[in-house]
Write a protein that holds these residues in place. Structure first.
Motif, PDB file in Angstrom:
ATOM      1  N   LEU A 310     -35.904 -54.033  -8.413  1.00 51.15           N
ATOM      2  CA  LEU A 310     -35.390 -53.184  -9.348  1.00 51.15           C
ATOM      3  C   LEU A 310     -35.365 -54.166 -11.069  1.00 51.15           C
ATOM      4  O   LEU A 310     -35.830 -54.892 -10.676  1.00 51.15           O
ATOM      5  CB  LEU A 310     -33.919 -53.116  -9.269  1.00 51.15           C
ATOM      6  N   ALA A 311     -36.046 -53.249 -11.748  1.00 52.20           N
ATOM      7  CA  ALA A 311     -35.722 -53.413 -13.101  1.00 52.20           C
ATOM      8  C   ALA A 311     -34.951 -54.673 -12.786  1.00 52.20           C
ATOM      9  O   ALA A 311     -35.466 -54.994 -13.989  1.00 52.20           O
ATOM     10  CB  ALA A 311     -36.105 -52.243 -14.119  1.00 52.20           C
ATOM     11  N   GLU A 312     -33.396 -54.350 -12.826  1.00 55.06           N
ATOM     12  CA  GLU A 312     -32.546 -55.009 -13.652  1.00 55.06           C
ATOM     13  C   GLU A 312     -32.368 -56.368 -13.016  1.00 55.06           C
ATOM     14  O   GLU A 312     -31.947 -57.836 -13.424  1.00 55.06           O
ATOM     15  CB  GLU A 312     -30.966 -54.437 -12.997  1.00 55.06           C
ATOM     16  N   PHE A 313     -33.074 -56.415 -11.813  1.00 52.16           N
ATOM     17  CA  PHE A 313     -32.928 -57.948 -11.146  1.00 52.16           C
ATOM     18  C   PHE A 313     -34.033 -58.944 -11.760  1.00 52.16           C
ATOM     19  O   PHE A 313     -34.026 -60.153 -11.988  1.00 52.16           O
ATOM     20  CB  PHE A 313     -33.433 -57.959  -9.226  1.00 52.16           C
ATOM     21  N   TYR A 314     -35.416 -57.706 -12.385  1.00 56.09           N
ATOM     22  CA  TYR A 314     -36.395 -59.031 -12.096  1.00 56.09           C
ATOM     23  C   TYR A 314     -35.972 -58.939 -13.602  1.00 56.09           C
ATOM     24  O   TYR A 314     -36.167 -60.526 -14.073  1.00 56.09           O
ATOM     25  CB  TYR A 314     -37.148 -57.596 -13.165  1.00 56.09           C
ATOM     26  N   ASP A 315     -35.091 -58.754 -14.592  1.00 55.11           N
ATOM     27  CA  ASP A 315     -34.825 -58.212 -16.155  1.00 55.11           C
ATOM     28  C   ASP A 315     -33.818 -60.608 -16.305  1.00 55.11           C
ATOM     29  O   ASP A 315     -33.839 -60.481 -16.746  1.00 55.11           O
ATOM     30  CB  ASP A 315     -33.999 -57.468 -16.576  1.00 55.11           C
ATOM     31  N   ILE A 356     -46.518 -56.955 -12.222  1.00 53.25           N
ATOM     32  CA  ILE A 356     -46.144 -55.976 -13.006  1.00 53.25           C
ATOM     33  C   ILE A 356     -46.842 -55.950 -13.393  1.00 53.25           C
ATOM     34  O   ILE A 356     -48.369 -56.877 -13.572  1.00 53.25           O
ATOM     35  CB  ILE A 356     -44.969 -56.078 -13.614  1.00 53.25           C
ATOM     36  N   ASN A 357     -47.065 -54.213 -13.851  1.00 52.17           N
ATOM     37  CA  ASN A 357     -48.773 -54.422 -14.819  1.00 52.17           C
ATOM     38  C   ASN A 357     -49.858 -53.961 -13.635  1.00 52.17           C
ATOM     39  O   ASN A 357     -49.500 -53.909 -12.203  1.00 52.17           O
ATOM     40  CB  ASN A 357     -48.244 -55.144 -15.901  1.00 52.17           C
ATOM     41  N   GLN A 358     -50.850 -53.962 -14.910  1.00 51.96           N
ATOM     42  CA  GLN A 358     -52.160 -54.198 -14.006  1.00 51.96           C
ATOM     43  C   GLN A 358     -52.301 -55.130 -13.030  1.00 51.96           C
ATOM     44  O   GLN A 358     -52.190 -56.141 -12.803  1.00 51.96           O
ATOM     45  CB  GLN A 358     -53.262 -54.235 -14.719  1.00 51.96           C
ATOM     46  N   GLN A 359     -53.300 -54.619 -11.961  1.00 54.58           N
ATOM     47  CA  GLN A 359     -53.569 -56.226 -11.123  1.00 54.58           C
ATOM     48  C   GLN A 359     -55.000 -56.021 -10.838  1.00 54.58           C
ATOM     49  O   GLN A 359     -55.686 -54.909 -10.885  1.00 54.58           O
ATOM     50  CB  GLN A 359     -52.761 -55.841  -9.906  1.00 54.58           C
ATOM     51  N   GLN A 371     -56.731 -43.149  -5.454  1.00 55.09           N
ATOM     52  CA  GLN A 371     -57.185 -41.948  -6.545  1.00 55.09           C
ATOM     53  C   GLN A 371     -57.473 -42.356  -8.006  1.00 55.09           C
ATOM     54  O   GLN A 371     -58.354 -41.484  -8.647  1.00 55.09           O
ATOM     55  CB  GLN A 371     -56.178 -40.659  -6.665  1.00 55.09           C
ATOM     56  N   GLY A 372     -57.930 -43.712  -7.960  1.00 54.75           N
ATOM     57  CA  GLY A 372     -58.906 -44.033  -8.977  1.00 54.75           C
ATOM     58  C   GLY A 372     -58.284 -44.221  -9.672  1.00 54.75           C
ATOM     59  O   GLY A 372     -58.654 -44.739 -11.633  1.00 54.75           O
ATOM     60  N   GLN A 373     -57.136 -44.718  -9.536  1.00 58.15           N
ATOM     61  CA  GLN A 373     -56.297 -44.363 -11.044  1.00 58.15           C
ATOM     62  C   GLN A 373     -56.463 -46.232 -11.526  1.00 58.15           C
ATOM     63  O   GLN A 373     -56.389 -46.980 -10.227  1.00 58.15           O
ATOM     64  CB  GLN A 373     -54.690 -43.938 -10.811  1.00 58.15           C
ATOM     65  N   PRO A 374     -56.182 -46.863 -12.569  1.00 57.82           N
ATOM     66  CA  PRO A 374     -55.685 -48.413 -12.288  1.00 57.82           C
ATOM     67  C   PRO A 374     -54.216 -49.371 -11.667  1.00 57.82           C
ATOM     68  O   PRO A 374     -52.807 -47.610 -11.919  1.00 57.82           O
ATOM     69  CB  PRO A 374     -54.738 -48.005 -14.184  1.00 57.82           C
ATOM     70  N   LEU A 375     -54.732 -49.280 -10.919  1.00 58.45           N
ATOM     71  CA  LEU A 375     -53.290 -49.917 -10.349  1.00 58.45           C
ATOM     72  C   LEU A 375     -52.221 -50.975 -11.054  1.00 58.45           C
ATOM     73  O   LEU A 375     -52.409 -52.644 -11.423  1.00 58.45           O
ATOM     74  CB  LEU A 375     -54.148 -51.197  -8.985  1.00 58.45           C
ATOM     75  N   SER A 376     -51.781 -50.649 -11.906  1.00 57.38           N
ATOM     76  CA  SER A 376     -50.936 -51.240 -12.413  1.00 57.38           C
ATOM     77  C   SER A 376     -48.781 -50.821 -12.171  1.00 57.38           C
ATOM     78  O   SER A 376     -48.801 -49.536 -12.374  1.00 57.38           O
ATOM     79  CB  SER A 376     -51.070 -50.776 -13.565  1.00 57.38           C
ATOM     80  N   PHE A 377     -48.227 -51.578 -11.814  1.00 58.25           N
ATOM     81  CA  PHE A 377     -46.980 -51.822 -11.353  1.00 58.25           C
ATOM     82  C   PHE A 377     -46.197 -51.560 -12.008  1.00 58.25           C
ATOM     83  O   PHE A 377     -45.720 -52.703 -12.624  1.00 58.25           O
ATOM     84  CB  PHE A 377     -46.280 -52.713 -10.346  1.00 58.25           C
ATOM     85  N   PRO A 378     -44.634 -50.032 -12.357  1.00 59.20           N
ATOM     86  CA  PRO A 378     -44.884 -50.103 -13.865  1.00 59.20           C
ATOM     87  C   PRO A 378     -43.305 -51.176 -13.338  1.00 59.20           C
ATOM     88  O   PRO A 378     -43.022 -51.009 -11.965  1.00 59.20           O
ATOM     89  CB  PRO A 378     -44.397 -48.484 -14.193  1.00 59.20           C
ATOM     90  N   LYS A 379     -42.703 -51.277 -14.403  1.00 54.47           N
ATOM     91  CA  LYS A 379     -40.706 -51.668 -13.879  1.00 54.47           C
ATOM     92  C   LYS A 379     -40.314 -50.982 -13.172  1.00 54.47           C
ATOM     93  O   LYS A 379     -39.060 -51.508 -12.800  1.00 54.47           O
ATOM     94  CB  LYS A 379     -40.266 -52.625 -14.657  1.00 54.47           C
ATOM     95  N   VAL A 390     -47.774 -46.739  -7.347  1.00 57.60           N
ATOM     96  CA  VAL A 390     -47.409 -47.820  -7.541  1.00 57.60           C
ATOM     97  C   VAL A 390     -45.959 -48.200  -8.508  1.00 57.60           C
ATOM     98  O   VAL A 390     -45.692 -49.376  -8.922  1.00 57.60           O
ATOM     99  CB  VAL A 390     -48.693 -47.774  -9.015  1.00 57.60           C
ATOM    100  N   GLU A 391     -45.252 -47.260  -8.439  1.00 60.74           N
ATOM    101  CA  GLU A 391     -43.752 -47.445  -9.239  1.00 60.74           C
ATOM    102  C   GLU A 391     -43.175 -48.959  -8.652  1.00 60.74           C
ATOM    103  O   GLU A 391     -43.221 -49.121  -7.102  1.00 60.74           O
ATOM    104  CB  GLU A 391     -43.080 -46.251  -8.721  1.00 60.74           C
ATOM    105  N   GLY A 392     -42.243 -49.995  -9.898  1.00 61.03           N
ATOM    106  CA  GLY A 392     -41.766 -50.875  -9.059  1.00 61.03           C
ATOM    107  C   GLY A 392     -42.947 -51.816  -8.955  1.00 61.03           C
ATOM    108  O   GLY A 392     -44.241 -52.526  -8.631  1.00 61.03           O
ATOM    109  N   VAL A 393     -41.985 -52.946 -10.033  1.00 65.34           N
ATOM    110  CA  VAL A 393     -42.199 -54.195  -9.305  1.00 65.34           C
ATOM    111  C   VAL A 393     -42.425 -54.865  -8.183  1.00 65.34           C
ATOM    112  O   VAL A 393     -41.511 -54.677  -7.444  1.00 65.34           O
ATOM    113  CB  VAL A 393     -41.595 -55.201 -10.332  1.00 65.34           C
ATOM    114  N   ARG A 394     -43.701 -55.881  -7.741  1.00 60.29           N
ATOM    115  CA  ARG A 394     -43.502 -55.987  -6.426  1.00 60.29           C
ATOM    116  C   ARG A 394     -43.188 -57.963  -6.399  1.00 60.29           C
ATOM    117  O   ARG A 394     -43.186 -58.302  -7.356  1.00 60.29           O
ATOM    118  CB  ARG A 394     -45.581 -55.836  -5.568  1.00 60.29           C
ATOM    119  N   LEU A 395     -42.746 -58.474  -5.089  1.00 65.40           N
ATOM    120  CA  LEU A 395     -42.181 -59.723  -5.003  1.00 65.40           C
ATOM    121  C   LEU A 395     -43.075 -60.277  -3.565  1.00 65.40           C
ATOM    122  O   LEU A 395     -43.372 -59.826  -2.453  1.00 65.40           O
ATOM    123  CB  LEU A 395     -40.774 -59.630  -4.678  1.00 65.40           C
TER     124      LEU A 395
END
Length: 530
Positions: A310-315, A356-359, A371-379, A390-395
């Motif tokens: 979750l974003a709040e755990f990342y924060d 997080i973000n572009q990998q 699908q050919g879109q940027p592999l970027s993980f939003p928070k 792509v949704e979610g920061v990975r651990l």
């Protein structure tokens, strides 16, 4: 003196349709995978195992297997907390809602992971008791007592009640049930009786794979720290807190200490932090979080693209709020995402910690989704359902990169399924000692800062409150099986967090006794709220 017991889980076949008090026609027939089924030993007594030492090795492997999977024990310990979430991505990770129910605390007594965890833990208790009741060496019996205490700890912690059966009682007799406080006493006695016959234990990979005095002391510290929860008291007792301090001091006296190089601790190499590691594959700690297109030479199929935080755990971590590239001011434990635009960053490929973000690929190429879109993980994760890939920061703490493997110096991403999962760690023990001192009225600030100074770019704290301490435990011990236990002890397990609609239900601090267990043993009583 504590009596020796032997567990047998009674096997009966019932159909829910035949029970008028229940409202569904779901078939709850108990099968051999639901519990440990043995032939009756009543009358003739237990003959003993022919090779207790071999059975002990099998039990270590069984425990390792139970704790290596992403389901069951790991899911109950981490996915039910604020640190991990498994959102449904299109149709992926839907699984009839089992992951979403854990996150939202809307599980029932028929949840598969709850049933599997109950069965696995109780089977391990039974097998340990078999070894204890056989004619093995003193050390074999002591190690079996440690493993019995370890598995009973989790039954007590997760479910409260613990079923148990005398050694000469057959399956026609309903198992007795230990209350939570009785189970606490039994666990403590097992560990104290085992202690004299266990090896001392010292840092080193050749030692920490089996039970030692150090690992028994760690588990004793863990039960004493949580003793007020298990005994139903409102607050901790100073005598229990002093026992925590004493146990941790005894571990430290054996040479264990906090070590620099946070992510190195999780490699299969010698370190001063690991007190007990399981012979368990770490693949599920790696691939369940990574995207399908993130891979290594020995795993070209890529990740499974499920688990996020979750974003709040990342924060909770120091550093830039919306990126995690090298040099973003992040503390060491938050890790980093390789940045090919940084000439000094040679760590291309899969990063460490919070992704997080572009990998990027190992050659610095920006990765894409299927699908050919940027592999970027939003928070942010907008919902538990209806997400893209792509949704979610990975651990990721364990990593495909293994510096101990030199088979191919050109491709260091090898041996990603090595069998070395750290479960008891001195940093945890150190923080338990700090917490115990705080609960006795001492200022634990310097003790916590002692740990933080060994984690690069982690500034000192000016003071320590309870919230500071549980946050510090979250930063240090994420995805190590302890987040649920910590949240319960600090009274925060039923608090709200993102994507969790049900809050404040204190009955959720215990999981339900599985429906099949209630059918097979009328001495069991369902936990409140289920």
């Amino acid at each position: 003196m504590v009596m020796k017991f032997k567990i047998y889980i009674k096997y009966i076949a019932l159909s829910l349709c035949a029970i008028p008090l229940l409202h569904s026609c779901t078939d709850l027939e108990i099968e051999e995978t639901d519990s440990l089924i043995k032939e009756s030993v009543g009358g003739s007594g237990f003959p003993g195992l022919s090779d207790p030492a071999s059975s002990l090795g099998d039990l270590y492997n069984k425990v390792g297997g139970d704790f290596q999977t992403q389901e069951n024990m790991f899911a109950l310990s981490e996915v039910t907390t604020d640190s991990y979430v498994v959102p449904t991505r299109g149709t992926d990770w839907g699984d009839n809602g089992v992951w979403r129910q854990l996150h939202t605390h809307t599980w029932s007594a028929s949840h598969l992971f709850i049933k599997n965890s109950w069965n696995g833990l109780n089977q391990n208790i039974f097998r340990a008791t078999e070894i204890i009741e056989s004619d093995g060496s003193a050390q074999t019996e002591a190690e079996a007592k440690f493993l019995r205490a370890f598995n009973m700890f989790f039954v007590m912690d997760l479910f409260g009640s613990v079923p148990f059966r005398g050694v000469d009682e057959g399956p026609e007799i309903d198992p007795m049930v230990l209350s939570r406080s009785e189970a606490f006493d039994f666990i403590e006695t097992d560990l104290m009786e085992a202690m004299p016959d266990l090896p001392d234990g010292s840092p080193g990979i050749e030692v920490t794979g089996t039970a030692t005095k150090a690992s028994a002391s760690f588990l004793l510290a863990k039960i004493y720290l949580n003793a007020h929860i298990y005994k139903g008291n409102e607050a901790s007792d100073n005598a229990d807190m002093q026992r925590v301090v004493d146990m941790v001091n005894s571990i430290e006296a054996k040479g264990f200490a906090i070590e620099e190089g946070y992510f190195d601790i999780f490699e299969p190499t010698d370190d001063s932090e690991t007190i007990w590691h399981l012979s368990a594959e770490v693949g599920p700690r790696i691939w369940n979080t990574l995207h399908y297109n993130q891979n290594s030479p020995d795993n070209t199929g890529g990740g499974w693209n499920g688990f996020s935080t979750l974003a709040e755990f990342y924060d909770m971590f120091e550093g830039a709020p919306n990126s995690n590239y090298v040099g973003d001011g992040q503390e060491e434990r938050r890790g980093w995402v390789p940045d090919p635009s940084n000439a000094n960053d040679e760590n291309l490929g899969i990063g460490y910690g919070f992704l997080i973000n572009q990998q990027y690929d190992t050659d610095g190429t920006a990765l894409e989704t299927r699908q050919g879109q940027p592999l970027s993980f939003p928070k942010e994760i907008p919902s538990l359902v209806g997400n893209t890939e792509v949704e979610g920061v990975r651990l990721i703490k364990y990593h495909p990169y293994d510096p101990t493997d030199t088979e191919d110096s050109e491709s260091p991403l090898v041996n990603s399924f090595r069998r070395h999962q750290v479960l008891f760690r001195f940093a945890d023990a150190h923080l338990m000692r700090a917490e115990a001192m705080m609960r006795m009225g001492a200022d634990a600030t310097e003790m916590v800062n002692e740990l933080r100074r060994l984690r690069t770019d982690t500034p000192d704290l000016s003071g320590i409150t309870e919230q500071d301490l549980i946050d510090e435990r979250g930063r240090e011990l994420y995805i190590e099986f302890w987040r649920r236990n910590d949240l319960v002890r600090f009274g925060q397990y039923t608090d709200p967090w993102s994507l969790k609609e049900v809050t404040g239900d204190e009955t959720k601090v215990l999981f339900p006794i599985p429906a099949t267990a209630l059918l097979s043993n009328p001495n069991l009583t369902q936990n409140p709220g289920y």
